[in-house]
Motif scaffolding. Structure first.
Motif, PDB file in Angstrom:
ATOM      1  N   ARG A  29       0.826  -1.208   0.000  1.00  0.00           N
ATOM      2  CA  ARG A  29       0.000   0.000   0.000  1.00  0.00           C
ATOM      3  C   ARG A  29       0.860   1.257   0.000  1.00  0.00           C
ATOM      4  O   ARG A  29       0.528   2.261  -0.614  1.00  0.00           O
ATOM      5  N   THR A  30       1.989   1.201   0.714  1.00  0.00           N
ATOM      6  CA  THR A  30       2.845   2.380   0.835  1.00  0.00           C
ATOM      7  C   THR A  30       4.193   2.206   0.137  1.00  0.00           C
ATOM      8  O   THR A  30       4.957   3.168   0.037  1.00  0.00           O
ATOM      9  N   SER A  31       4.493   0.977  -0.309  1.00  0.00           N
ATOM     10  CA  SER A  31       5.774   0.658  -0.949  1.00  0.00           C
ATOM     11  C   SER A  31       6.958   0.935  -0.029  1.00  0.00           C
ATOM     12  O   SER A  31       8.036   1.309  -0.471  1.00  0.00           O
ATOM     13  N   THR A  32       6.749   0.750   1.272  1.00  0.00           N
ATOM     14  CA  THR A  32       7.812   0.943   2.254  1.00  0.00           C
ATOM     15  C   THR A  32       7.928  -0.312   3.110  1.00  0.00           C
ATOM     16  O   THR A  32       7.033  -1.155   3.136  1.00  0.00           O
ATOM     17  N   CYS A  33       9.042  -0.418   3.816  1.00  0.00           N
ATOM     18  CA  CYS A  33       9.266  -1.549   4.705  1.00  0.00           C
ATOM     19  C   CYS A  33       8.538  -1.316   6.021  1.00  0.00           C
ATOM     20  O   CYS A  33       8.724  -0.278   6.671  1.00  0.00           O
ATOM     21  N   SER A  34       7.720  -2.268   6.412  1.00  0.00           N
ATOM     22  CA  SER A  34       6.925  -2.117   7.628  1.00  0.00           C
ATOM     23  C   SER A  34       6.860  -3.452   8.364  1.00  0.00           C
ATOM     24  O   SER A  34       7.461  -4.443   7.940  1.00  0.00           O
ATOM     25  N   VAL A  35       6.141  -3.479   9.475  1.00  0.00           N
ATOM     26  CA  VAL A  35       5.992  -4.697  10.266  1.00  0.00           C
ATOM     27  C   VAL A  35       5.242  -5.749   9.449  1.00  0.00           C
ATOM     28  O   VAL A  35       4.226  -5.450   8.836  1.00  0.00           O
ATOM     29  N   SER A  36       5.759  -6.966   9.424  1.00  0.00           N
ATOM     30  CA  SER A  36       5.108  -8.020   8.639  1.00  0.00           C
ATOM     31  C   SER A  36       3.775  -8.389   9.256  1.00  0.00           C
ATOM     32  O   SER A  36       3.568  -8.286  10.471  1.00  0.00           O
ATOM     33  N   ARG A  37       2.867  -8.869   8.413  1.00  0.00           N
ATOM     34  CA  ARG A  37       1.565  -9.310   8.883  1.00  0.00           C
ATOM     35  C   ARG A  37       1.707 -10.466   9.878  1.00  0.00           C
ATOM     36  O   ARG A  37       1.013 -10.515  10.887  1.00  0.00           O
ATOM     37  N   LEU A  38       2.610 -11.385   9.592  1.00  0.00           N
ATOM     38  CA  LEU A  38       2.727 -12.562  10.441  1.00  0.00           C
ATOM     39  C   LEU A  38       3.214 -12.196  11.839  1.00  0.00           C
ATOM     40  O   LEU A  38       2.711 -12.718  12.838  1.00  0.00           O
ATOM     41  N   PHE A  39       4.188 -11.271  11.930  1.00  0.00           N
ATOM     42  CA  PHE A  39       4.650 -10.861  13.252  1.00  0.00           C
ATOM     43  C   PHE A  39       3.537 -10.136  14.007  1.00  0.00           C
ATOM     44  O   PHE A  39       3.291 -10.402  15.194  1.00  0.00           O
ATOM     45  N   ALA A  40       2.839  -9.205  13.326  1.00  0.00           N
ATOM     46  CA  ALA A  40       1.734  -8.497  13.975  1.00  0.00           C
ATOM     47  C   ALA A  40       0.641  -9.465  14.396  1.00  0.00           C
ATOM     48  O   ALA A  40       0.059  -9.349  15.477  1.00  0.00           O
ATOM     49  N   ASN A  41       0.376 -10.480  13.550  1.00  0.00           N
ATOM     50  CA  ASN A  41      -0.624 -11.489  13.878  1.00  0.00           C
ATOM     51  C   ASN A  41      -0.257 -12.225  15.162  1.00  0.00           C
ATOM     52  O   ASN A  41      -1.090 -12.427  16.050  1.00  0.00           O
ATOM     53  N   GLN A  42       0.983 -12.635  15.261  1.00  0.00           N
ATOM     54  CA  GLN A  42       1.420 -13.372  16.445  1.00  0.00           C
ATOM     55  C   GLN A  42       1.335 -12.505  17.690  1.00  0.00           C
ATOM     56  O   GLN A  42       0.874 -12.940  18.747  1.00  0.00           O
ATOM     57  N   LEU A  43       1.781 -11.274  17.575  1.00  0.00           N
ATOM     58  CA  LEU A  43       1.779 -10.361  18.715  1.00  0.00           C
ATOM     59  C   LEU A  43       0.365 -10.179  19.252  1.00  0.00           C
ATOM     60  O   LEU A  43       0.119 -10.280  20.462  1.00  0.00           O
ATOM     61  N   ILE A  44      -0.580  -9.932  18.348  1.00  0.00           N
ATOM     62  CA  ILE A  44      -1.962  -9.708  18.765  1.00  0.00           C
ATOM     63  C   ILE A  44      -2.572 -10.997  19.302  1.00  0.00           C
ATOM     64  O   ILE A  44      -3.309 -10.995  20.288  1.00  0.00           O
ATOM     65  N   GLY A  45      -2.261 -12.114  18.666  1.00  0.00           N
ATOM     66  CA  GLY A  45      -2.793 -13.385  19.136  1.00  0.00           C
ATOM     67  C   GLY A  45      -2.363 -13.713  20.554  1.00  0.00           C
ATOM     68  O   GLY A  45      -3.140 -14.252  21.345  1.00  0.00           O
ATOM     69  N   ILE A  46      -1.136 -13.391  20.902  1.00  0.00           N
ATOM     70  CA  ILE A  46      -0.622 -13.668  22.243  1.00  0.00           C
ATOM     71  C   ILE A  46      -1.311 -12.811  23.292  1.00  0.00           C
ATOM     72  O   ILE A  46      -1.574 -13.251  24.412  1.00  0.00           O
TER      73      ILE A  46
END
Length: 333
Positions: A29-46
């Motif tokens: 969406r922004t063409s920049t390096c950002s937090v991966s979906r998988l890492f954010a998914n794990q963080l929120i899941g925990i």
């Protein structure tokens, strides 16, 4: 129209990596390096054990094995995730029935979510038209051949607006007229925006009129209202929050809320507001935004609510930031 489940797909989607879990990924969406979906998914899941956590755990099974019952591959992305109809049903269901309650709390968006659950019972184009006449005649369904899904039609959205939001639409129309009557940019202020040499009502104000007083989307849109007032790309992309996260980004000729900030704020609105989770997300973003090898950054342990480290590698999935994109998906004209 695109309903919330499609927005969820982008956030729930897993990504291939040589790491057990990638910390960073290029955001298309922004063409920049950002937090991966998988890492954010794990963080929120925990950090979440409610409806969000349940969807996360089910999505984890799909990421690990797409042949599991209840999993599906999104034809637009080619990625596997939990069944979109199940996600929509849980989001729309009342809290007392184990859902998130968005069907009751989120005005037009909640009604579209509830209607979409009915439409998405169909798995083929033929079944879709049958559902439209047999179960949901007032809010017709139609087959979306690009997304290969049965969804609410534009006519269905118009019907809901006319039936349940007549007063809100009248007020929006009056406010539009008041803005249109302003012929100079110097007086086109407040809820009005000067665009293409004319004064228009801010689209966000129209969305808020039908969003529902108790809907998290309403709070989210209000938090990021400032981006809509920025008129140039340079000023838009330079906007930073006090916590250092980017506030806005320029897309398709207008300034919008930055996906990273939307995700961060939605984490709090959806009950993942513990400082431990937010600090780890912010630290991950700072590392990714400075990385010169985005796709090669690997995540370390995630520290849970008790401070106990959890190995980043057991996928947990989540739905957090995806709701934000519903705003862009249902423009009120």
């Amino acid at each position: 129209p695109v309903v919330v489940v499609i927005a969820l797909a982008a956030f729930l989607a897993p990504a291939a990596s040589q790491c057990s879990v990638k910390l960073c990924a290029v955001d298309n969406r922004t063409s920049t390096c950002s937090v991966s979906r998988l890492f954010a998914n794990q963080l929120i899941g925990i950090f979440n054990d409610g409806v969000v956590g349940q969807i996360a755990r089910l999505n984890a099974e799909c990421q690990a094995n797409c042949s599991e019952t209840g999993c599906e591959t999104d034809p637009t992305t080619g990625l596997c995730g939990v069944n979109r109809t199940f996600v929509a049903r849980r989001l729309a269901a009342p809290v007392e029935l184990g859902g998130a309650g968005f069907g009751e709390r989120c005005g037009l968006f909640g009604q579209l979510m509830s209607a979409a659950v009915v439409c998405q019972e169909a798995s083929t184009e033929e079944e879709c038209s049958g559902i439209a006449t047999a179960k949901n005649a007032e809010i017709p369904c139609a087959w979306d051949r690009i997304r290969e899904i049965c969804d609410v039609t534009k006519e269905g959205v118009s019907f809901l607006l006319r039936r349940d939001f007549r007063d809100e639409l009248v007020r929006v129309a009056l406010r539009r007229q008041q803005c249109a009557a302003k012929s100079l940019d110097t007086v086109c202020t407040g809820e009005c925006r000067w665009v293409n040499q004319a004064c228009h009502l801010n689209q966000q104000d129209a969305l808020l009129a039908v969003a529902g007083e108790d809907c998290p989307l309403r709070t989210l849109m209000s938090l990021h209202e400032g981006c809509t007032t920025v008129l140039t790309a340079d000023m838009c992309n330079d906007q930073l929050r006090r916590d250092g996260l980017p506030e806005c980004f320029w897309r398709q000729g207008q300034c919008e809320a930055h996906p990273t900030s939307l995700e961060f704020d939605l984490m709090q609105l959806l009950g993942v507001g513990q400082q431990g989770a937010l600090a780890q997300y912010r630290e991950a973003y700072n590392r990714c935004s400075k990385s010169t090898s985005c796709e090669e950054e690997c995540a370390g342990p995630i520290f849970g609510p008790s401070g106990t480290p959890r190995r980043a590698g057991v996928p947990l999935g989540s739905l957090a930031a995806a709701l934000a994109f519903l705003v862009a998906s249902h423009r009120v004209r």
